[in-house]
Design a protein around this motif. Structure first.
Motif, mmCIF file in Angstrom:
data_model
loop_
_atom_site.group_PDB
_atom_site.id
_atom_site.type_symbol
_atom_site.label_atom_id
_atom_site.label_comp_id
_atom_site.label_asym_id
_atom_site.label_seq_id
_atom_site.Cartn_x
_atom_site.Cartn_y
_atom_site.Cartn_z
ATOM 1 N N VAL A 73 19.019 53.641 18.939
ATOM 2 C CA VAL A 73 18.696 52.579 17.262
ATOM 3 C C VAL A 73 17.046 53.290 17.293
ATOM 4 O O VAL A 73 16.494 53.369 17.577
ATOM 5 C CB VAL A 73 18.518 51.063 17.670
ATOM 6 C CG1 VAL A 73 18.175 50.604 15.853
ATOM 7 C CG2 VAL A 73 19.065 50.276 17.848
ATOM 8 N N HIS A 74 17.479 53.921 16.019
ATOM 9 C CA HIS A 74 15.975 55.046 15.377
ATOM 10 C C HIS A 74 15.511 54.179 14.851
ATOM 11 O O HIS A 74 14.094 54.605 14.713
ATOM 12 C CB HIS A 74 16.634 56.323 15.024
ATOM 13 C CG HIS A 74 17.532 57.266 15.611
ATOM 14 N ND1 HIS A 74 17.008 58.188 16.794
ATOM 15 C CD2 HIS A 74 19.008 57.506 15.796
ATOM 16 C CE1 HIS A 74 17.814 58.471 17.630
ATOM 17 N NE2 HIS A 74 19.254 58.699 16.908
ATOM 18 N N ALA A 75 15.944 53.012 13.564
ATOM 19 C CA ALA A 75 15.049 52.848 12.914
ATOM 20 C C ALA A 75 15.542 51.676 12.504
ATOM 21 O O ALA A 75 16.758 51.136 12.226
ATOM 22 C CB ALA A 75 14.230 53.403 11.695
ATOM 23 N N LEU A 76 14.837 50.392 12.668
ATOM 24 C CA LEU A 76 15.285 48.977 11.806
ATOM 25 C C LEU A 76 13.860 48.759 10.571
ATOM 26 O O LEU A 76 12.649 48.411 11.677
ATOM 27 C CB LEU A 76 15.332 48.060 12.400
ATOM 28 C CG LEU A 76 15.127 46.753 12.405
ATOM 29 C CD1 LEU A 76 16.590 46.560 11.436
ATOM 30 C CD2 LEU A 76 15.912 45.957 13.626
ATOM 31 N N TYR A 77 14.172 48.362 9.140
ATOM 32 C CA TYR A 77 13.072 47.702 8.473
ATOM 33 C C TYR A 77 13.856 46.809 7.440
ATOM 34 O O TYR A 77 15.067 47.001 6.824
ATOM 35 C CB TYR A 77 12.581 48.828 7.494
ATOM 36 C CG TYR A 77 12.175 50.503 8.523
ATOM 37 C CD1 TYR A 77 10.868 49.959 9.004
ATOM 38 C CD2 TYR A 77 12.791 51.299 9.225
ATOM 39 C CE1 TYR A 77 10.120 50.996 9.476
ATOM 40 C CE2 TYR A 77 11.443 52.081 10.464
ATOM 41 C CZ TYR A 77 10.417 52.579 10.306
ATOM 42 O OH TYR A 77 9.648 53.079 11.086
ATOM 43 N N VAL A 78 12.343 46.531 7.680
ATOM 44 C CA VAL A 78 13.514 45.428 6.270
ATOM 45 C C VAL A 78 12.338 44.993 5.203
ATOM 46 O O VAL A 78 11.559 45.240 5.719
ATOM 47 C CB VAL A 78 13.389 44.074 6.952
ATOM 48 C CG1 VAL A 78 13.268 42.853 5.981
ATOM 49 C CG2 VAL A 78 14.676 43.489 8.250
ATOM 50 N N VAL A 106 9.905 51.104 20.312
ATOM 51 C CA VAL A 106 9.224 50.921 20.104
ATOM 52 C C VAL A 106 7.532 51.119 19.524
ATOM 53 O O VAL A 106 7.315 51.191 20.285
ATOM 54 C CB VAL A 106 9.406 49.716 19.756
ATOM 55 C CG1 VAL A 106 8.673 48.383 20.967
ATOM 56 C CG2 VAL A 106 8.126 48.354 18.555
ATOM 57 N N ALA A 107 6.526 51.502 18.717
ATOM 58 C CA ALA A 107 5.420 51.287 18.620
ATOM 59 C C ALA A 107 5.033 50.184 19.756
ATOM 60 O O ALA A 107 5.118 49.423 19.759
ATOM 61 C CB ALA A 107 4.272 51.683 17.861
ATOM 62 N N ALA A 111 3.398 45.008 17.385
ATOM 63 C CA ALA A 111 3.256 43.537 18.131
ATOM 64 C C ALA A 111 4.303 42.744 18.081
ATOM 65 O O ALA A 111 5.056 41.924 18.611
ATOM 66 C CB ALA A 111 1.803 42.789 18.769
ATOM 67 N N ASP A 112 4.458 42.866 16.237
ATOM 68 C CA ASP A 112 5.380 42.271 15.469
ATOM 69 C C ASP A 112 7.091 42.973 16.236
ATOM 70 O O ASP A 112 8.027 41.771 15.939
ATOM 71 C CB ASP A 112 5.173 42.291 13.749
ATOM 72 C CG ASP A 112 4.136 41.375 14.175
ATOM 73 O OD1 ASP A 112 3.444 40.434 14.097
ATOM 74 O OD2 ASP A 112 4.033 41.867 12.399
ATOM 75 N N ALA A 113 7.417 43.620 16.207
ATOM 76 C CA ALA A 113 8.406 43.949 16.270
ATOM 77 C C ALA A 113 8.679 43.874 17.839
ATOM 78 O O ALA A 113 9.807 43.565 18.069
ATOM 79 C CB ALA A 113 8.470 45.657 16.006
ATOM 80 N N ARG A 114 7.861 44.406 18.738
ATOM 81 C CA ARG A 114 7.784 44.566 20.162
ATOM 82 C C ARG A 114 8.704 42.697 20.157
ATOM 83 O O ARG A 114 9.535 42.626 20.792
ATOM 84 C CB ARG A 114 6.971 44.591 20.628
ATOM 85 C CG ARG A 114 6.479 46.413 21.461
ATOM 86 C CD ARG A 114 5.575 46.303 21.415
ATOM 87 N NE ARG A 114 4.733 45.721 22.951
ATOM 88 C CZ ARG A 114 4.069 45.677 23.690
ATOM 89 N NH1 ARG A 114 2.897 45.889 22.917
ATOM 90 N NH2 ARG A 114 3.516 44.830 24.617
ATOM 91 N N ALA A 115 7.971 41.859 19.888
ATOM 92 C CA ALA A 115 8.086 40.441 20.017
ATOM 93 C C ALA A 115 9.519 39.680 19.024
ATOM 94 O O ALA A 115 10.435 39.415 20.130
ATOM 95 C CB ALA A 115 7.292 39.218 19.380
#
Length: 151
Positions: A73-78, A106-107, A111-115
């Motif tokens: 998965v290279h990218a996931l954006y909303v 993931v950067a 923190a939001d993406a990691r969670a």
């Protein structure tokens, strides 16, 4: 949402998907801006043409997208207008149905993406020093594997 199932993105979606990506960059104080708009646009065109990108739409166009090549998965954006509606989860569920294993970076600062990824069953596998991303920021590799395949 006009499409409950993610659909393959088309080239005419690229400007709106690039705007979603660039908007995220602008809202993320921790993320350095390292690429010009034209570079992001070219990359989005290339991966869309290659069939890596699937999107969910609302009345205003693409509201979320995922870029995936096989297990990666290279990218996931909303888009902010569609956050909290389950679009990210729907895109990941679609990817999980297509591949028995998924991996992403993931950067560490995100923190939001990691969670979010942890809530979707991803586990942290290893840490990167930033040499694997354009921004040069520390990152974490996260993995998901279909339990049925792990047996």
């Amino acid at each position: 949402m006009s499409a409950a199932v993610p659909l393959r993105a088309r080239l005419w979606h690229v400007p709106q998907m690039t705007a979603i990506l660039r908007g995220f960059e602008r809202r993320s104080d921790w993320l350095p801006r390292v690429r010009p708009y034209r570079t992001d646009l070219r990359v989005m065109m290339r991966i869309t043409r290659a069939g890596w990108v699937r999107a969910l739409h609302d009345a205003r166009g693409p509201a979320a997208f995922i870029a995936r090549d096989g297990a990666q998965v290279h990218a996931l954006y909303v888009h902010p207008r569609a956050q909290g509606l389950g679009l990210g989860r729907a895109l990941l569920d679609d990817a999980k149905h297509a591949a028995p294993r998924l991996e992403l970076w993931v950067a560490e600062a995100n923190a939001d993406a990691r969670a979010f990824y942890a809530a979707q069953g991803f586990v942290e596998a290893r840490q990167g020093d930033g040499s694997g991303n354009d921004e040069g920021i520390p990152e974490l590799q996260m993995l998901w594997q279909d339990e049925r395949c792990a047996r």
